[in-house]
Write a protein that holds these residues in place. Structure first.
Motif, mmCIF file in Angstrom:
data_model
loop_
_atom_site.group_PDB
_atom_site.id
_atom_site.type_symbol
_atom_site.label_atom_id
_atom_site.label_comp_id
_atom_site.label_asym_id
_atom_site.label_seq_id
_atom_site.Cartn_x
_atom_site.Cartn_y
_atom_site.Cartn_z
ATOM 1 N N ILE A 191 -3.074 14.808 -0.485
ATOM 2 C CA ILE A 191 -2.686 12.841 -0.421
ATOM 3 C C ILE A 191 -3.161 12.839 -2.288
ATOM 4 N N GLU A 234 0.996 -1.707 -0.111
ATOM 5 C CA GLU A 234 -0.215 -0.233 0.108
ATOM 6 C C GLU A 234 0.867 1.261 0.140
ATOM 7 N N THR A 256 -2.023 10.434 -4.290
ATOM 8 C CA THR A 256 -2.287 8.666 -5.033
ATOM 9 C C THR A 256 -2.467 7.117 -3.724
ATOM 10 N N GLN A 257 -3.082 6.652 -3.712
ATOM 11 C CA GLN A 257 -3.110 6.233 -2.873
ATOM 12 C C GLN A 257 -3.316 4.265 -3.337
ATOM 13 N N VAL A 297 1.215 5.782 -0.612
ATOM 14 C CA VAL A 297 0.008 7.224 0.065
ATOM 15 C C VAL A 297 1.039 8.219 -0.665
ATOM 16 N N ALA A 340 1.810 12.016 -0.546
ATOM 17 C CA ALA A 340 1.302 13.116 0.320
ATOM 18 C C ALA A 340 2.311 14.364 -0.700
ATOM 19 N N ASN A 397 2.261 8.213 -10.763
ATOM 20 C CA ASN A 397 1.774 9.586 -10.895
ATOM 21 C C ASN A 397 2.021 10.862 -11.015
ATOM 22 N N ASP A 451 -7.205 1.057 5.785
ATOM 23 C CA ASP A 451 -6.687 1.359 4.817
ATOM 24 C C ASP A 451 -5.614 2.395 5.541
ATOM 25 N N LEU A 452 -4.589 2.417 4.348
ATOM 26 C CA LEU A 452 -3.036 3.707 4.742
ATOM 27 C C LEU A 452 -3.930 4.481 5.139
ATOM 28 N N ALA A 453 -3.758 5.206 4.487
ATOM 29 C CA ALA A 453 -4.859 6.388 4.186
ATOM 30 C C ALA A 453 -5.727 6.599 5.051
#
Length: 674
Positions: free
Chosen positions: A472, A398, A474-475, A400, A402, A490, A454-456
C-alpha cells in the motif's frame, strides 16, 4: 323633355332681359344694386340641365364658360321668384353648381372653365390674397394662403381639417413659410379665417411667471417629480404652454403659467417641499456557512435576470386584440385609468421584484454581503441569503492506493488480491454491502465492505491471498463538500532544466553557463469531485493520472526525463460507505539478481547464479465515500476509536473537549503502561 328645358331657359333669359343686365361686371366683385337695371326680377330654372344653368351664368357675368365635352346629367331646380340683385343671382347659381359637384376656375378676366369639384384645386381656382371677407359668402371654390405668426402650421392643420370640405383635399402645409394653403368654398374660407384669428396667438398671452423658494427639497428633484405627476390628460388640462424649470443655484422652481393655475401649483409644491428620509439604505449581512463571493454571484444573476425580464415585458407591451367580425360603433371616451408603476421602479411595501437601485457587493475579509437598495430590496435579498447560506452536505473520502505485483497466474491487480468479478459483482470481500469495481474501463456492481474500520484495514483483512509483493503506497483521507474538488498525490519531484544562459566569464575560462531549474511532480494523482444526492447517494467524478520516468534524453547537453503518463476519467455512483475499486494502470520494471561475487567474472558464476527478469505491477485504487451527518459524535466515531488506541488518548481528548475527564486507569492498563 327638351321642350321643357328650352322653355325654362327662355324664361330665365327673358327675366334677365327684362332686368336689363347686359352690362358686364367682374364676377369676383359684383357691384351692389344701385339702380333698377342691376336688379333681376326672377330666375326660374325648374329641372334645368347644366348647359342651361351655364348659359344663365354667362348672361349674368358677361364671361364665356368653357364646358367639358361630357357634362353631368344632373338637373338643377333653381327658382328665385322675388327680385334680387345681379350679384345675389350670381351667388345663388355658383352655390347651386358647387352643391352638385361643379367648380368654376377663372381663366383671365373673360373666360371660366367648368371642372369637377375634386379637381378644382389643381385647376387654379380664384386665389384670394387679402381677407376672405372682402368676397361675398358664396359656395364658389377659391384658394387662400393663411400665413401664421405664432402657431405652427403642422399643429394647426389637424385642428381645422374637420372644418373643411373633404372633396377639396384638405389643407396643404407649407412648413418653410409656416403657412397653410386651403382650397374650399368662400364661405368656408371665411369661417377658417375667423378660427385662425383665435388660434394664432402667442403662447405667453395671459401667462405670468412665479418663483417658488424651496426650503427642504432640491429644486431639480422636485421638478422631476412634477414631470412624473403631470402627464397624460393632466398635462393637457394645464396646457402645453405651462412650463416649470429648476434653478439649483438659488434652489428655486420657476413656473410660467396662467395665473388661474397658480393656486394648483402652490398646493402641489408646498406638499412636495418636505423633509424626508432617504428611501434607500444599506445593510451588511454576515454569512455563516457560504462564501460571500459565491452568494454575490448568484444574487447578481438573479437581479440581472429579473430586470431583463421586466424590460422585455415592458417593451413587448400588451398584445392587441383581434378585430371583431362586426365592429360596433366607437364607445364614448372613458376616464383614463391610473398609471401603474412597474415594480422594478416602485418604492412601496410588499413588492417581490428588485428596484433599479439594487446593488450587492461581497466583502471577503468579513465574509459578508453588503446590500444597497430600498427596504423591499433588502428584505428580498435577506430571504434569498437565508436559503443560500446553509451547510452543504459533506463527504469523507478514504483512498488506498495499492501497488500489486503480477505474476503468470494473475493478469490484473484485482485478481492478484483474491478478488474476481462474477457476473456483475465483485466478490472476495467478506462484507455484504454493495460497491463498484472498475477494471480496464469496465464498471460493474460489486459486493464490498462498508464497516467501521478504516479502508486499509478492510483491504488487508478481507482480501485473500495476502502477498508480500503487494504494498500500500498511500492511504489519505480528506473531507470535502458537495461539488468541491479533492486531490490526492503520491510521488516525488525532480529537477527539470527549463533554460540555459551562457555568458563570457573570462579570457582563460571561456563561456560560463547557468540553468533555470523547476521542480516537476512525478507520481500518482487522484482527483475526486463528489456530488451528494438528497437520498445519500454520491456521484463521483474521478480522474486518475499515473506518471513515471521511463527514460532519459539529452537536450542541449542537459539531461531530461522521459515521463510516461496514463490517465483515465470515470463518473460513478455509489452509496455512502461503498468501496469503489479501480485498476488497470500497469508499469514494467527490470530486475537483476546475483551473488555477492556476481560482478566478478567466473568467480561470480561459480559462487552464485545471476538472473534477470521483468516484473509487471498494477496500481489498484480503493475509494470509499462516506456522507457525513454533520453530527460530531457520529461523523468522528472512527477517528475517536483510533485515538483510543493511542497512549496519549487522554491528552488529545482533553484538547478536543476541555470538559473531558479521563476515566480511572485499570490495573491492567497500569501494568501495560497504557
Amino acid at each position: 323633355m327638351r321642350l321643357r328645358l328650352l322653355r325654362a331657359s327662355c324664361l330665365a333669359l327673358a327675366g334677365l332681359a327684362a332686368g336689363n343686365l347686359h352690362a358686364q361686371a367682374p364676377a369676383a366683385t359684383p357691384a351692389p344694386a344701385r339702380a333698377e337695371e342691376d336688379t333681376v326680377n326672377q330666375i326660374m330654372l325648374p329641372d334645368a340641365d347644366l348647359d342651361t344653368v351655364l348659359n344663365v351664368y354667362e348672361q349674368l357675368t358677361g364671361r364665356i364658360v368653357i364646358r367639358p365635352q361630357q357634362l353631368t346629367a344632373a338637373t338643377y331646380n333653381l327658382r328665385i321668384k322675388q327680385a334680387v340683385t345681379k350679384a345675389e343671382a350670381i351667388i345663388a347659381i355658383e352655390t347651386a353648381l358647387a352643391v352638385n359637384g361643379i367648380g368654376l376656375s377663372p381663366l383671365g378676366d373673360k373666360f371660366l372653365k367648368v371642372v369637377n369639384i375634386q379637381a378644382v384645386r389643381q385647376e387654379a381656382p380664384e386665389l384670394i390674397t387679402g381677407s376672405a371677407f372682402v368676397r361675398p359668402a358664396t359656395g364658389k371654390a377659391a384658394s387662400k394662403m393663411f400665413t401664421l405668426e405664432f402657431a405652427r402650421a403642422q399643429e394647426v392643420a389637424p385642428m381645422i381639417t374637420g372644418l373643411l370640405n373633404a372633396l377639396y383635399g384638405g389643407p396643404v402645409i407649407l412648413a418653410s413659410a409656416n403657412a397653410l394653403l386651403i382650397t374650399d368654398s368662400i364661405s368656408n374660407l371665411q369661417r377658417v379665417e375667423t378660427v385662425l384669428q383665435h388660434i394664432d396667438r402667442p403662447n405667453t398671452a395671459g401667462m405670468k411667471p412665479k418663483f417658488y423658494q424651496l426650503k427642504d427639497a432640491k429644486a431639480s428633484d422636485l421638478v422631476n417629480k412634477l414631470r412624473g405627476i403631470l402627464t397624460g390628460t393632466l398635462q393637457q388640462q394645464i396646457g402645453t404652454a405651462t412650463s416649470y424649470s429648476a434653478d439649483d443655484r438659488t434652489n428655486q422652481v420657476i413656473l410660467v403659467t396662467d395665473p388661474r393655475q397658480h393656486a394648483f401649483f402652490d398646493d402641489l409644491i408646498e406638499r412636495l417641499d418636505r423633509r424626508a428620509d432617504p428611501n434607500t439604505r444599506n445593510e451588511v449581512i454576515y454569512l455563516k456557512h457560504a462564501k460571500a463571493t459565491d452568494v454575490v454571484n448568484v444574487l447578481s444573476r438573479i437581479i440581472s435576470g429579473t430586470n431583463t425580464a421586466l424590460q422585455r415585458q415592458g417593451a413587448a407591451g400588451p398584445r392587441p386584440a383581434a378585430p371583431a367580425a362586426n365592429p360596433s360603433p366607437p364607445a364614448p371616451a372613458a376616464v383614463p385609468a391610473p398609471t401603474i408603476v412597474s415594480a422594478s421602479n416602485s418604492q412601496g411595501d410588499g413588492n417581490n421584484e428588485f428596484s433599479s437601485l439594487m446593488t450587492v457587493v461581497n466583502d471577503d475579509r468579513s465574509n459578508a454581503v453588503v446590500v444597497f437598495g430600498t427596504s423591499d430590496d433588502i428584505r428580498l435579498v435577506r430571504a434569498l441569503i437565508d436559503k443560500l447560506d446553509i451547510v452543504l452536505p459533506q463527504v469523507r473520502i478514504e483512498v488506498v492506493i495499492a501497488e500489486v505485483t503480477l505474476d503468470d497466474q494473475h493478469t490484473s491487480g484485482i485478481s492478484a488480491l483474491g478478488l474476481k468479478i462474477e457476473g456483475d459483482k465483485l466478490v472476495g470481500f467478506t462484507g455484504s454491502t454493495v460497491g463498484m469495481a472498475i477494471s480496464g474501463g469496465a464498471i460493474s456492481r460489486s459486493a464490498a465492505v462498508s464497516g467501521s474500520r478504516d479502508l486499509a484495514a478492510e483491504i488487508a483483512l478481507n482480501t485473500t491471498p495476502r502477498s508480500r509483493n503487494n504494498a500500500i503506497t498511500t492511504q489519505p483521507v480528506v473531507v470535502t463538500s458537495h461539488g468541491k474538488q479533492a486531490k490526492f498525490f503520491n510521488g516525488e519531484t525532480r529537477p527539470v532544466v527549463t533554460g540555459t544562459i551562457q555568458s563570457a566569464a573570462g579570457v582563460s575560462t571561456g563561456l560560463a553557463s547557468s540553468s533555470t531549474v523547476t521542480q516537476q511532480q512525478i507520481g500518482t494523482t487522484l482527483t475526486v469531485t463528489p456530488f451528494i444526492g438528497v437520498d445519500g447517494a454520491v456521484q463521483l467524478d474521478l480522474v486518475q493520472t499515473v506518471e513515471d520516468v521511463i527514460g532519459e534524453v539529452l537536450v542541449d547537453q542537459n539531461k531530461q526525463y522521459v515521463i510516461g503518463r496514463r490517465e483515465s476519467t470515470n463518473y460513478v455512483s455509489a452509496k455512502s460507505g461503498d468501496i469503489i475499486v479501480i485498476s488497470g494502470f500497469r508499469k514494467n520494471a527490470s530486475l537483476r539478481s546475483s551473488s555477492r561475487f556476481g560482478p566478478i567474472p567466473i568467480l561470480g558464476d561459480l559462487l552464485g547464479a545471476r538472473s534477470r527478469g521483468q516484473t509487471v505491477s498494477d496500481l489498484v485504487f480503493f475509494v470509499r465515500p462516506v456522507v457525513l451527518t454533520n453530527t460530531p459524535a457520529i461523523d468522528n466515531a472512527d477517528a475517536y476509536r483510533r485515538i483510543d488506541s493511542w497512549p496519549s488518548r487522554d491528552e488529545v481528548k482533553k484538547e478536543l473537549d476541555p470538559s473531558y475527564v479521563a476515566p480511572p486507569r485499570s490495573t491492567i492498563d497500569r501494568l501495560l503502561g497504557k
